[in-house]
Write an enzyme that holds these catalytic residues in place. Structure first.
Site, PDB file in Angstrom:
ATOM      1  N   GLU A 118       0.834  -1.212   0.000  1.00 53.01           N
ATOM      2  CA  GLU A 118       0.000   0.000   0.000  1.00 53.01           C
ATOM      3  C   GLU A 118       0.863   1.254   0.000  1.00 53.01           C
ATOM      4  OE1 GLU A 118      -1.929  -0.587   3.728  1.00 53.01           O
ATOM      5  OE2 GLU A 118      -2.952  -2.397   3.043  1.00 53.01           O
ATOM      6  N   LYS A 120       2.144   4.612   1.430  1.00 53.94           N
ATOM      7  CA  LYS A 120       2.145   5.136   2.802  1.00 53.94           C
ATOM      8  C   LYS A 120       1.799   6.620   2.712  1.00 53.94           C
ATOM      9  CE  LYS A 120       4.868   4.992   7.047  1.00 53.94           C
ATOM     10  NZ  LYS A 120       4.956   6.404   7.371  1.00 53.94           N
ATOM     11  N   ASP A 122       0.973  10.271   3.829  1.00 52.59           N
ATOM     12  CA  ASP A 122       1.547  11.035   4.930  1.00 52.59           C
ATOM     13  C   ASP A 122       0.461  11.857   5.609  1.00 52.59           C
ATOM     14  OD1 ASP A 122       3.598  11.730   6.505  1.00 52.59           O
ATOM     15  OD2 ASP A 122       4.539  13.129   5.105  1.00 52.59           O
ATOM     16  N   TYR A 233      -6.751   1.369   6.170  1.00 50.64           N
ATOM     17  CA  TYR A 233      -5.734   0.389   5.777  1.00 50.64           C
ATOM     18  C   TYR A 233      -5.672  -0.832   6.688  1.00 50.64           C
ATOM     19  CZ  TYR A 233      -2.978   3.180   9.119  1.00 50.64           C
ATOM     20  OH  TYR A 233      -2.527   3.848  10.226  1.00 50.64           O
ATOM     21  N   LYS A 321      10.564   3.699   3.004  1.00 53.84           N
ATOM     22  CA  LYS A 321      10.441   5.137   2.720  1.00 53.84           C
ATOM     23  C   LYS A 321      11.099   5.475   1.384  1.00 53.84           C
ATOM     24  CE  LYS A 321       9.632   7.227   6.856  1.00 53.84           C
ATOM     25  NZ  LYS A 321       8.940   8.431   7.107  1.00 53.84           N
ATOM     26  N   CYS A 415      12.995  50.035   7.425  1.00 53.08           N
ATOM     27  CA  CYS A 415      12.609  49.336   6.190  1.00 53.08           C
ATOM     28  C   CYS A 415      13.798  49.331   5.220  1.00 53.08           C
ATOM     29  CB  CYS A 415      11.416  50.046   5.568  1.00 53.08           C
ATOM     30  SG  CYS A 415      11.024  49.433   3.916  1.00 53.08           S
ATOM     31  N   CYS A 418      12.634  51.777   2.006  1.00 51.90           N
ATOM     32  CA  CYS A 418      12.447  53.233   2.065  1.00 51.90           C
ATOM     33  C   CYS A 418      13.132  53.868   3.269  1.00 51.90           C
ATOM     34  CB  CYS A 418      10.956  53.570   2.068  1.00 51.90           C
ATOM     35  SG  CYS A 418      10.144  53.138   3.616  1.00 51.90           S
ATOM     36  N   CYS A 433       6.932  47.862   7.902  1.00 54.32           N
ATOM     37  CA  CYS A 433       7.371  49.212   7.560  1.00 54.32           C
ATOM     38  C   CYS A 433       6.159  50.125   7.737  1.00 54.32           C
ATOM     39  CB  CYS A 433       7.841  49.215   6.104  1.00 54.32           C
ATOM     40  SG  CYS A 433       7.808  50.834   5.335  1.00 54.32           S
ATOM     41  N   CYS A 438       5.649  53.651   1.006  1.00 52.71           N
ATOM     42  CA  CYS A 438       6.879  52.912   0.724  1.00 52.71           C
ATOM     43  C   CYS A 438       6.784  52.309  -0.685  1.00 52.71           C
ATOM     44  CB  CYS A 438       7.045  51.802   1.759  1.00 52.71           C
ATOM     45  SG  CYS A 438       8.379  50.660   1.392  1.00 52.71           S
TER      46      CYS A 438
HETATM   47  S1  IVH Z   1      -0.173  -0.033   8.828  1.00 56.36           S
HETATM   48  C1  IVH Z   1       0.607  -2.249  12.571  1.00 56.36           C
HETATM   49  N1  IVH Z   1      -0.625   1.019   6.476  1.00 56.36           N
HETATM   50  O1  IVH Z   1       2.379   4.861   9.039  1.00 56.36           O
HETATM   51  C2  IVH Z   1       0.532  -1.520  11.309  1.00 56.36           C
HETATM   52  N2  IVH Z   1       0.253   2.420   8.175  1.00 56.36           N
HETATM   53  O2  IVH Z   1       4.675   4.086  11.146  1.00 56.36           O
HETATM   54  C3  IVH Z   1       0.156  -0.138  11.492  1.00 56.36           C
HETATM   55  N3  IVH Z   1       0.547   4.752   7.508  1.00 56.36           N
HETATM   56  O3  IVH Z   1       1.037   5.295  12.231  1.00 56.36           O
HETATM   57  C4  IVH Z   1       0.167   0.716  10.342  1.00 56.36           C
HETATM   58  N4  IVH Z   1      -0.193   4.527   5.459  1.00 56.36           N
HETATM   59  O4  IVH Z   1      -0.120   6.482  10.343  1.00 56.36           O
HETATM   60  C5  IVH Z   1      -0.173   1.236   7.714  1.00 56.36           C
HETATM   61  N5  IVH Z   1      -1.116   1.823   4.357  1.00 56.36           N
HETATM   62  C6  IVH Z   1      -0.670   2.034   5.604  1.00 56.36           C
HETATM   63  C7  IVH Z   1      -0.256   3.312   6.036  1.00 56.36           C
HETATM   64  C8  IVH Z   1       0.218   3.457   7.352  1.00 56.36           C
HETATM   65  C9  IVH Z   1       0.288   5.374   6.342  1.00 56.36           C
HETATM   66  C10 IVH Z   1       1.130   5.389   8.724  1.00 56.36           C
HETATM   67  C11 IVH Z   1       0.283   5.204   9.953  1.00 56.36           C
HETATM   68  C12 IVH Z   1       1.178   4.649  11.009  1.00 56.36           C
HETATM   69  C13 IVH Z   1       2.530   4.874  10.433  1.00 56.36           C
HETATM   70  C14 IVH Z   1       3.410   3.700  10.823  1.00 56.36           C
END
Ligand code: IVH
Length: 679
Positions: A118, A120, A122, A233, A321, A415, A418, A433, A438
């Site tokens: 999946e 990840k 943010d 998720y 990551k 400033c 001016c 300013c 100005c």
């Molecule tokens: S699984 C035990 N799936 O990543 C498994 N986490 O460091 C728990 N996150 O706190 C997480 N996308 O906020 C999982 N597809 C995904 C995710 C995901 C983002 C974040 C989540 C979690 C952090 C884990």
């Protein structure tokens, strides 16, 4: 106690709730709406009215919760029945191979293990608890064991189902704990920050902070105004459904109406996961939201159980990551820019560095406090990042590389443009300013005045404005309308043709809508959105100028800070004078309120009409005129966008097509019936 609702009202409220839940699902989850926004709004309005009359009919799953409820004093806490663990991290696709080997070793398995992979996203991790299909609570991850209860806030997120869809092939679990990520799309985040900039509120550093800040509001109405979304998720405890693997769980959640990221890939081996890593990394910049990597999960629940967890993280999953879009560079200097409101903004001048394909040579430091907080000094090595299209920013100073000769920044007391005094008022983060004349402020004001959302003057760009102000060819925004081609053509990068074009563009721009005009004036705290609110309320600038502060404050969505600023703006003689001069110079402000009232009476406003065959008592041209003067548009061919087909004698194939597409077919007398006052 007020009156009791009768049986019919109780039934109607239940019906409305069900309908709205269904349409929410169609719109927010599967992106396939069945009814118009207006029809949806009508259902919502009716339910809100019933609930206002009979508060006892408000249920915890009522879709009206989307607008938020009464503010809390503080958040309660809740312990998660199953810990919300963190994930082990890898930073390179080879870490997927290493993870796969670890898993297979632990399972004593020679066969390939299948994974679900999946993106990840943010954002912020959230747990939702449903009992018998009704959302009971929402909470943050907290320390993994205890989180904060943010139920009213999660209820405002459109893609979070308040009640689960009952479908034929999925049983309704009596208990369901769902975990997922609440996030904000990059473009929504930018819009939010732009509005905050207009309102001079502190900006969010990135979409994740904006999501976290929006979720942790004690007043859920604030959360409701933020464009949050969620992808789920995973599950915690589930009672009443038998799930044997992660992918099956995601399918199950989808059926119940939860938003599952469509990019999830099920049942692939480690090599497939590595391919997916590269694919996602390449697509990353094009996604509407930020992702910082991917999560690889062993799909089978049985294998997950065999692998178990450590106290921190499961052994059956890993987050890989992406390489950060951050680079190291040198702060060569810190300059101070002066904006249109006179605000002094420190900007770091960097040794140019390539970050994710873009050369970055400057990064804003926002204000004095921000420089102090990050302790950025001239000569420092810093980490710079670019998030999506967001302005580059300095993440942190690399302390270990500090030599000791770096020079701390000091906010100037005058400033830099001016020379007038620059002051920082108590309680404000900005130093300003104080000279209203100005040149830097004038340049900023003209740039704003000519910008897209304001007078939209093509060809009046930054470099030209700098020259006009520096050579004292303009000393107020109104002077723009006095510019002549003979003066303009002598400026750098101008010639007779571009000078003529610019004068023409300036002349053309003089007819302007009320909201654009108000926005163009550059009243502090009044952005495009605020100007539109004012244009919906007032017809003329005189009416707006005379509006008392209390009245402005009562405009929904405007707020007391903007109201005060508007009242102050119009109380100043020089501003009134500039408005008068603009009008004298031919600026014509068109009221939107008047034109909206007019178009309301136009019966075919926004409608597309097609003609076919010969009409009994009208020529084609006459029919066209009737339709157009009623606000309609005449098109030559029938499509799904056609609203009416007017059919006369011997119609052609257009009639068949209209019938196929379900377009309303009417005759001449019905057309006349539709536009009585015109025909
Ligand atoms: S699984 C035990 N799936 O990543 C498994 N986490 O460091 C728990 N996150 O706190 C997480 N996308 O906020 C999982 N597809 C995904 C995710 C995901 C983002 C974040 C989540 C979690 C952090 C884990």
């Amino acid at each position: 106690m007020g009156p009791k609702p009768d049986e019919a009202t109780i039934k109607r409220a239940g019906f409305l709730r069900k309908q709205i839940h269904h349409h929410n699902y169609r719109y927010f989850v599967i992106d396939d709406p069945e009814i118009s926004d207006a029809a949806y709004d009508r259902l919502m309005k009716e339910l809100l009215e019933i609930e206002a009359r009979f508060p006892e009919l408000v249920t915890p799953d009522s879709p009206t919760a989307r607008v938020g409820s009464a503010p809390l004093e503080k958040f309660d806490t809740i312990s998660h029945s199953m810990a919300m663990l963190s994930l082990d991290k890898g930073f390179d696709p080879s870490d997927i191979t290493a993870f796969d080997q670890r898993v297979r070793r632990a399972l004593k398995n020679d066969d390939p293990v299948l994974y679900t992979v999946e993106p990840k996203v943010d954002g912020v991790a959230v747990e939702l608890v449903y009992r018998d299909g009704i959302l009971e609570s929402g909470s943050t991850r907290g320390d993994g064991y205890t989180g904060e209860l943010i139920t009213a806030n999660v209820r405002t997120i459109s893609s979070v189902p308040l009640r689960l869809e009952e479908t034929r092939d999925s049983v309704m679990p009596s208990l369901l704990e769902v975990r997922g990520e609440v996030f904000m799309e990059t473009s929504d985040f930018q819009k939010l920050n732009n509005r905050r900039m207009e309102d001079e509120l502190p900006l969010f550093a990135n979409p994740r902070n904006a999501s976290a800040g929006s979720l942790r509001q004690l007043d859920s109405k604030v959360t409701a105004s933020r464009p949050l979304q969620m992808f789920v998720y995973g599950v915690g405890r589930v009672r009443g459904a038998d799930l044997s693997g992660h992918c099956q769980a995601l399918e199950f959640l989808k059926k119940l109406g939860f938003p599952v990221n469509p990019l999830v890939r099920c049942g692939i081996d480690a090599a497939g996961a590595i391919d997916f890593y590269h694919e996602l990394d390449a697509r990353r910049a094009d996604l509407p939201y930020e992702i910082d990597g991917l999560v690889v999960k062993v799909d089978s629940y049985q294998l997950q159980q065999q692998l178990g967890t450590t106290s921190r993280s499961p052994r059956w999953a890993v987050a890989i990551k992406f390489a950060a879009v951050q680079e190291q560079t040198l702060v060569a200097g810190i300059i101070v820019q002066v904006g249109r409101t006179g605000a002094l903004t420190p900007v770091a001048e960097l040794d140019p560095v390539n970050i994710g394909g873009v050369t970055v040579s400057r990064a804003t430091l926002h204000n004095e406090d921000e420089v102090a907080k990050k302790d950025v000094r001239i000569g420092d090595r810093v980490l710079v990042q670019r998030a999506g299209d967001v302005i580059p920013e300095i993440v942190k100073v690399i302390d270990s590389l500090r030599a000791g000769s770096e020079k701390p920044f000091e906010m100037p007391t005058s400033c830099p443009v001016c020379g007038a005094k620059a002051v920082r008022l108590e309680g404000e983060a900005v130093t300003r300013c104080i000279n209203r004349n100005c040149p830097a402020q004038l340049k900023g004001n003209i740039r704003h005045f000519a910008s897209k959302g304001a007078f939209d003057i093509d060809g009046l760009g930054k470099k030209l404005i700098d020259q006009l102000v520096d050579r004292q060819l303009v000393s107020s925004i109104a002077d723009i309308f006095l510019l002549e081609a003979s003066i303009l053509e002598d400026l750098d990068r101008m010639g007779p043709k571009s000078a003529r074009n610019l004068v023409e563009a300036i002349v053309q721009s003089r007819r302007i809508s009320f909201s654009r005009f108000v926005y163009a004036l550059g009243i502090r705290h009044v952005g495009e959105h605020g100007a539109k609110l004012l244009a919906a309320r007032y017809e003329t600038i005189e009416e707006l100028a005379a509006a008392p502060r209390q009245e402005l404050e009562s405009i929904d969505g405007l707020g007391p800070v903007a109201a005060l600023s508007i009242a102050e703006f119009f109380s100043r003689h020089e501003n009134q004078e500039i408005i008068g001069t603009l009008k004298q110079l031919g600026v014509q402000v068109v009221s939107e309120k008047q034109s909206a009232a007019k178009t309301k009476n136009l019966p075919l406003e926004g409608k597309t009409v097609v003609l076919t065959g010969s009409l009994p008592s009208m020529t084609r041209n006459e029919a066209k005129e009737v339709i157009e003067s009623a606000g309609g548009r005449v098109s030559g061919s029938v499509s799904s966008k056609t609203d009416y087909l007017v059919a006369g004698d011997s119609p052609g194939s257009k009639l068949d097509k209209a019938r196929q597409l379900g377009v309303s077919v009417i005759d001449e007398s019905q057309l006349r019936g539709l536009v009585p006052e015109v025909s």
